[in-house]
Design a protein around this motif. Structure first.
Motif, PDB file in Angstrom:
ATOM      1  N   UNK A  86       0.831  -1.195   0.000  1.00  0.00           N
ATOM      2  CA  UNK A  86       0.000   0.000   0.000  1.00  0.00           C
ATOM      3  C   UNK A  86       0.870   1.251   0.000  1.00  0.00           C
ATOM      4  N   UNK A  87       0.223   2.378  -0.226  1.00  0.00           N
ATOM      5  CA  UNK A  87       0.959   3.636  -0.269  1.00  0.00           C
ATOM      6  C   UNK A  87       1.367   4.060   1.140  1.00  0.00           C
ATOM      7  N   UNK A  88       2.337   4.985   1.182  1.00  0.00           N
ATOM      8  CA  UNK A  88       2.765   5.520   2.465  1.00  0.00           C
ATOM      9  C   UNK A  88       1.626   6.269   3.144  1.00  0.00           C
ATOM     10  N   UNK A  89       0.817   6.952   2.351  1.00  0.00           N
ATOM     11  CA  UNK A  89      -0.340   7.652   2.907  1.00  0.00           C
ATOM     12  C   UNK A  89      -1.320   6.697   3.555  1.00  0.00           C
ATOM     13  N   UNK A  90      -1.549   5.551   2.919  1.00  0.00           N
ATOM     14  CA  UNK A  90      -2.462   4.559   3.488  1.00  0.00           C
ATOM     15  C   UNK A  90      -1.922   4.020   4.805  1.00  0.00           C
ATOM     16  N   UNK A  91      -0.600   3.816   4.870  1.00  0.00           N
ATOM     17  CA  UNK A  91       0.005   3.355   6.121  1.00  0.00           C
ATOM     18  C   UNK A  91      -0.267   4.342   7.248  1.00  0.00           C
ATOM     19  N   UNK A  92      -0.087   5.632   6.989  1.00  0.00           N
ATOM     20  CA  UNK A  92      -0.270   6.626   8.041  1.00  0.00           C
ATOM     21  C   UNK A  92      -1.732   6.815   8.402  1.00  0.00           C
ATOM     22  N   UNK A  93      -2.626   6.614   7.458  1.00  0.00           N
ATOM     23  CA  UNK A  93      -4.057   6.637   7.796  1.00  0.00           C
ATOM     24  C   UNK A  93      -4.359   5.502   8.776  1.00  0.00           C
ATOM     25  N   UNK A  94      -3.818   4.323   8.475  1.00  0.00           N
ATOM     26  CA  UNK A  94      -4.018   3.200   9.381  1.00  0.00           C
ATOM     27  C   UNK A  94      -3.435   3.443  10.754  1.00  0.00           C
ATOM     28  N   UNK A  95      -2.230   4.018  10.800  1.00  0.00           N
ATOM     29  CA  UNK A  95      -1.604   4.325  12.083  1.00  0.00           C
ATOM     30  C   UNK A  95      -2.420   5.335  12.879  1.00  0.00           C
ATOM     31  N   UNK A  96      -2.932   6.355  12.182  1.00  0.00           N
ATOM     32  CA  UNK A  96      -3.704   7.388  12.879  1.00  0.00           C
ATOM     33  C   UNK A  96      -4.922   6.779  13.561  1.00  0.00           C
ATOM     34  N   UNK A  97      -5.682   5.978  12.831  1.00  0.00           N
ATOM     35  CA  UNK A  97      -6.902   5.424  13.413  1.00  0.00           C
ATOM     36  C   UNK A  97      -6.614   4.315  14.413  1.00  0.00           C
ATOM     37  N   UNK A  98      -5.419   3.738  14.365  1.00  0.00           N
ATOM     38  CA  UNK A  98      -5.020   2.770  15.377  1.00  0.00           C
ATOM     39  C   UNK A  98      -4.694   3.453  16.700  1.00  0.00           C
TER      40      UNK A  98
END
Length: 423
Positions: A86-98
């Motif tokens: 996945x994209x780096x942006x998708x990774x950070x979206x996942x981290x934020x909501x985690x």
């Protein structure tokens, strides 16, 4: 601490050698559950028994043991999450909501409890509450203001987790993320010179020209290197921005630099162990890095002078840190070697709620205590059992009603991002 629940299907090579249940690796959940429980027991016990607190400061820190296990777990699983395509942006979206929804809920709960005199806030926070509340919201508050401004004391490790994600993002941009062995060895080597760096180079030392020079040169060098290695211009700009955020933050760590570099080295060692299980490096090479880290931790401790602990006054010898940290390394290694086996369901449940348990337990430590014994059980032990049971119960609820729904929301947003990137 790590909070990732990476689906087993997303890291196929590991799935073949690690037992999974419900899309989660059992040995990682077991480690998370035991690490969180170790931190909870440490914090509860040091409130109830001053003699235990003195022992933990002088000989073996159960809570510190748990944190190092968490750091190893983070190093093991976060690269798998970042590299799943996945994209780096998708990774950070996942981290934020985690991370952030539950964390912010915990901050608000702490302030409410403080208002009714059921939770104590540090004096540094109370001196500038508005400013320090904004600092806490960022989750890098430990690097900005240090331990004296933390609303939730256990949240200091989240600042290191976030900095590790920033480092991994830089490595991904530069296509260096799979060079785990040299990165881990470099991180281990940096523990020794890192001990020479003074704390608080930004907020505490920028009036000193030497401190300004260290921060500026280090930031420019890191930004230049990663920008040059970036795949395209947009990624180069992202690398520069990330470097100018990450490097000053880490150099501003408030405590001994040797611990800061030790935390990051531990996470990179966890990544090396992941590379073994994914088949990317040989077992001999990976375990050699693990053994090198253990030897460095032990060797550095030999040069630590015995001293009185400032909180308890007990005499702390050089053995305390290696006893605690190496035990965490060996505990993680044992669980990794048992990864093909099943683990008890209660332990796996603790692993699922471990992030909630790690954060929320701090909010009950100023709650009511037993003052009399019951059925021959001393009041202190009754209080310990009550606090631990309350922490698990509340964490179960926050996981069910805050953490899990927010994670699902983040997952839906990631799916949309992936679909947009493919179109």
């Amino acid at each position: 601490m790590t909070v990732d629940g990476v689906a087993a299907a997303s890291v196929a090579p590991v799935e073949r050698v690690a037992r999974a249940r419900g899309g989660r690796f059992e040995f990682l959940d077991a480690l998370r559950g035991l690490a969180a429980l170790a931190v909870v027991i440490q914090h509860c016990s040091e409130r109830l028994w001053p003699e235990y607190f003195r022992f933990s400061q002088a000989h073996f820190g159960l809570g510190e043991f748990g944190v190092f296990v968490f750091f190893l777990v983070s190093g093991f699983i976060i690269p798998a999450s970042l590299e799943r395509g996945r994209s780096l942006g998708a990774f950070w979206v996942g981290r934020f909501f985690r991370l952030y929804p539950l964390y912010w809920a915990g901050l608000i709960a702490a302030l409410i409890l403080h208002s009714i005199h059921r939770y104590g806030l540090p004096t540094g926070f109370l001196a500038h509450p508005e400013r320090e509340f904004l600092s806490n919201l960022t989750m890098v508050h430990f690097f900005i203001g240090g331990p004296d401004v933390q609303i939730i004391g256990a949240s200091w490790s989240l600042s290191y987790e976030l900095a590790f994600y920033l480092f991994l993002s830089l490595l991904l941009i530069a296509r260096l993320n799979r060079r785990s062995v040299p990165l881990a060895v470099l991180a281990i080597f940096l523990i020794v010179p890192g001990a020479l760096l003074p704390a608080g180079l930004v907020t505490g030392g920028l009036s000193n020209p030497g401190s300004r020079a260290i921060v500026l040169v280090a930031t420019i060098l890191v930004a230049a290197v990663f920008a040059c290695l970036a795949a395209d211009r947009r990624m180069a700009i992202a690398a520069i921005v990330l470097a100018f955020i990450t490097v000053p933050l880490v150099l501003n760590q408030p405590g001994p630099s040797v611990l800061t570099f030790g935390y990051f080295a531990t996470m990179f060692v966890g990544t090396v162990l992941y590379r073994i299980t994914s088949g990317e490096i040989s077992a001999g090479r990976g375990w050699a890095v693990f053994g090198f880290a253990v030897c460095v931790i032990f060797g550095i401790s030999l040069f630590v002078e015995d001293a009185a602990d400032p909180l308890t006054g007990v005499w702390v010898t050089w053995l305390k840190q290696p006893t605690t940290i190496i035990a965490a390394y060996l505990f993680f290694a044992a669980a990794l070697l048992l990864r093909r086996h099943t683990f008890p369901r209660p332990l796996l449940f603790l692993g699922r709620i471990s992030y909630s348990l790690y954060l929320i337990h701090a909010l009950i430590l100023d709650g009511p205590r037993w003052t009399v014994s019951l059925l021959g059980i001393p009041a202190a032990w009754l209080t310990l059992f009550t606090w631990v049971a309350a922490a698990v119960t509340i964490a179960s609820l926050t996981y069910r009603f805050i953490e899990k729904p927010c994670h699902n929301l983040g997952h839906r947003m990631i799916v949309k991002i992936d679909a947009r990137n493919r179109s």
